[in-house]
Design an enzyme around this catalytic site. Structure first.
Site, mmCIF file in Angstrom:
data_model
loop_
_atom_site.group_PDB
_atom_site.id
_atom_site.type_symbol
_atom_site.label_atom_id
_atom_site.label_comp_id
_atom_site.label_asym_id
_atom_site.label_seq_id
_atom_site.Cartn_x
_atom_site.Cartn_y
_atom_site.Cartn_z
ATOM 1 N N ASP A 216 33.091 48.928 47.176
ATOM 2 C CA ASP A 216 32.138 48.436 46.193
ATOM 3 C C ASP A 216 30.838 49.199 46.443
ATOM 4 O O ASP A 216 30.669 49.789 47.517
ATOM 5 C CB ASP A 216 31.953 46.929 46.399
ATOM 6 C CG ASP A 216 30.833 46.374 45.543
ATOM 7 O OD1 ASP A 216 30.818 46.667 44.337
ATOM 8 O OD2 ASP A 216 29.971 45.658 46.093
ATOM 9 N N ASP B 234 31.391 43.031 49.272
ATOM 10 C CA ASP B 234 30.572 41.953 49.824
ATOM 11 C C ASP B 234 30.280 40.836 48.843
ATOM 12 O O ASP B 234 29.779 39.789 49.227
ATOM 13 C CB ASP B 234 29.240 42.511 50.325
ATOM 14 C CG ASP B 234 28.289 42.835 49.182
ATOM 15 O OD1 ASP B 234 28.756 43.407 48.171
ATOM 16 O OD2 ASP B 234 27.103 42.502 49.282
ATOM 17 N N ASP C 262 34.073 40.421 44.399
ATOM 18 C CA ASP C 262 34.979 41.294 45.149
ATOM 19 C C ASP C 262 36.154 40.524 45.758
ATOM 20 O O ASP C 262 37.109 41.138 46.230
ATOM 21 C CB ASP C 262 34.224 42.007 46.285
ATOM 22 C CG ASP C 262 33.207 43.003 45.761
ATOM 23 O OD1 ASP C 262 33.476 43.607 44.707
ATOM 24 O OD2 ASP C 262 32.155 43.163 46.387
#
Length: 666
Positions: free
Chosen positions: A370, A562, A566
């Site tokens: 990410d 995080d 996600d």
């Protein structure tokens, strides 16, 4: 070999209805029995005393045996039974208890039957007395048990040091009084005081005070972190200097310290492929060698036609065969290697929730990141000023004043970059124009701060900027004054993390983000990612990971994130890695690995520890199998004395256990 609670629990999960209830009840009884076994186990100090006493008694028995000629066989047996029972009473007891629970074929049983046979072989016609050798084998086995206990103790110590992060009490402010209570009694929303030298008992927000926090227990980093009012604090840190007044934001059971301990305590329940192999191997291997030993004792004498004279020879070979065939080295050293690997990772601020994930971490093919909060800090900062007609300081000064009353992250970043709002300037007629920006009168001048649409509205001829991130344009009385570049700052170690992963054998690195194309491209180019995909919704990230899973070659796909969005992707990947210190609870729960200090470079460290752990586990398997196979062949041929058989069991176990201990030095 003790009963395996985790494997039994897996079987329980597959049952339904009354059958499941019955199975659970049985499992509860077995677990209770195992707890009793654990209570009976001796400490390394006690084990050392036992070995020392048994060794002295063995030496005394040998002296008496040699000094008094003509002793009957039963008299010699009584002499050697004293050191034998001193050395092996607990082994005999364990074997009897396991047999009563239906667990017959384990190392205690093999050692018991082999040494008892060696004690009694002198009574068989033509049999050569092996009493001293029997005691020696049992004594050597206990030495191996001692070293195993010491090695496992070191591994447990590495993990149990985490227990120190659990606070014992909290100073809560109630009705104007400060009370010392258990952290479990403090509620969300209450105020606690954290004095210098105390552990932070619960996660919260600092209301008053400033200090430095020792975060080594959470992150593995020795450098203290400075905090002040408005900052978050995590339970498990140690307050080094100032008094902190903190508003509690999470219950004790949901705090960072509690979650870390829970993760570590449950890590051993998820076995690696290697451990599953060893468990299955031992269940088949042990009965096979017992049957083989019985056949070895009886078949050759029967075939020879001289059963009476040949039986003692082949019985000794069969007993030697039993001693060397104990699977101790495999059953003990391989799980110990993984246990040590989890401990080594935890000391580095990396929580691996089970040894099964070490298997996958050790062979990474694709690593997917990410962006925001993972590769970048997730905080907007002013990264460039491009003034036109005025100087850079004035450009930032006007923009910060116009954005004075806004709570938007961009406004916050402008004010923080300027830093001196209280400079006597007059700011009035502040007006927010939806989709455009903010307009205000600063020191009598109309200042507009916003996007290109606002510049077009006031007739300011704006200048395009090729930089990524967010561009904030400024106009004064309709005249263009310049623009400010604001972006999410890339973490210092992001580039090195990608480089280290490539060196570790990662074939492809990918970034998935919901941010704009230009921003994603800038980040990907700067840290040298192989691929990126931008402007993705959470469902789009899952689809992208599904496609990457199809495209990957041999190895695993690791996803690092995080945020709450996600969590689905973390669960879908072969290995999900969450940023622990600042990551969302949902992401941490869904992840298989947690990096406690939010540094992406720790992922490469996790991969290195996993590779090292797997390598040592494989070394143990090969060392054990090769040496045992060689001595087993020698035992069948009558070339392996009892002491060599003891080395083939306990000596190999010692080598493998000491090899496993190397993991802790990673």
């Amino acid at each position: 070999m003790k009963p395996n609670p985790s494997a039994a629990n897996e079987k329980v999960a597959e049952k339904t209805g009354a059958e499941a209830e019955k199975a659970r009840a049985k499992q509860a009884e077995e677990n209770e029995a195992e707890e009793d076994d654990d209570d009976d186990e001796m400490s390394p100090k006690q084990k050392g005393i036992q070995i020392g006493v048994a060794a002295v008694l063995l030496a005394a028995a040998i002296i008496v045996d040699k000094a008094v000629p003509g002793l009957a066989m039963w008299q010699r047996l009584l002499i050697y039974l004293v050191p034998y029972l001193a050395a092996g009473f607990d082994v005999l007891k364990e074997s009897a208890e396991h047999i009563s629970h239906g667990e017959v074929f384990d190392e205690d049983f093999l050692m018991s039957i082999a040494t008892i046979g060696a004690l009694l072989i002198g009574f068989v016609p033509g049999g050569e007395p092996q009493m001293a050798e029997a005691v020696f084998v049992m004594l050597f086995f206990q030495v191996g048990e001692l070293f195993e206990g010491l090695a496992e103790g070191n591994s447990r110590k590495a993990i149990s040091q985490l227990i120190d992060i659990r606070p014992d009490s909290a100073n809560v402010v109630r009705d104007g009084q400060t009370l010392t209570v258990s952290p479990e009694d403090v509620k969300v929303g209450e105020t606690i005081l954290i004095k210098p030298g105390e552990k932070v008992p619960m996660d919260g927000l600092i209301l008053e005070g400033s200090s430095s926090l020792n975060t080594v227990a959470l992150t593995g980093e020795s450098l203290p972190r400075d905090v002040e009012a408005g900052d978050q604090v995590l339970s498990g840190c140690v307050n080094l200097s100032g008094l902190l007044t903190v508003k509690v934001e999470k219950e004790f059971g949901e705090s960072t310290a509690s979650k870390i301990l829970d993760m570590v305590e449950h890590a051993s329940s998820k076995k690696s492929k290697s451990e599953h192999f060893i468990t299955r191997f031992a269940k088949v291997y042990t009965p096979v060698v017992v049957i083989s030993a019985v056949l070895l004792a009886f078949i050759p004498p029967l075939i020879s036609g001289h059963f009476t004279t040949a039986f003692s020879v082949w019985l000794l070979r069969a007993l030697t065969f039993l001693v060397v065939s104990c699977p101790c080295a495999l059953v003990i050293s391989v799980p110990l290697a993984f246990f040590g690997g989890i401990g080594a990772a935890s000391k580095n601020g990396i929580l691996i929730k089970g040894s099964s994930f070490m298997d996958s971490l050790s062979k990474p093919d694709t690593v997917v990141f990410d962006k925001t909060g993972t590769l970048t800090k997730g905080v907007f900062e002013v990264t460039a000023l491009h003034p036109d007609q005025i100087d850079a300081h004035e450009l930032l000064h006007l923009a910060a004043h116009v954005e004075r009353y806004s709570t938007h992250p961009i406004a916050v970043s402008l004010r923080q970059a300027f830093g001196n709002e209280d400079d006597g300037c007059s700011v009035e007629k502040v007006e927010e124009i939806a989709g455009h920006g903010i307009r205000a009168v600063v020191n009598g001048k109309t200042v507009c701060v916003g996007n290109t649409k606002m510049m077009d509205t006031v007739g300011a001829k704006w200048t395009n900027c090729s930089d990524g991130g967010t561009i904030i344009h400024v106009a004064i009385d309709g005249v263009y004054a310049g623009h400010i570049h604001i972006s999410d700052v890339i973490k210092q170690d992001s580039a090195s993390a990608i480089s280290d992963l490539k060196k570790a054998g990662v074939r492809r690195t990918v970034m998935l983000t919901g941010d704009r194309e230009a921003v994603a491209k800038e980040v990907a180019d700067k840290i040298k990612l192989d691929q990126y995909r931008a402007e993705l919704l959470p469902a789009g990230k899952v689809e992208a990971v599904e496609k990457l899973l199809e495209e990957k070659k041999e190895g695993s796909l690791i996803f690092v994130g995080d945020g709450i969005n996600d969590a689905p992707v973390l669960a879908r990947a072969d290995v999900g890695v969450a940023m622990g210190a600042m990551g969302s609870d949902a992401a941490i729960e869904a992840a298989d690995v947690v990096l406690m200090d939010d540094k992406p470079s720790k992922l490469a460290k996790a991969v290195a520890i996993s590779k090292h752990t797997i390598a040592i586990a494989r070394q143990n398997i090969w060392i054990s199998l090769v040496i045992k196979a060689a001595i087993l062949v020698m035992a069948v041929l009558g070339l392996a004395p009892m002491w060599l058989a003891a080395f083939g069991d306990t000596g190999v176990m010692l080598i493998c256990v000491l090899n496993s201990s190397r993991v802790l030095r990673q």
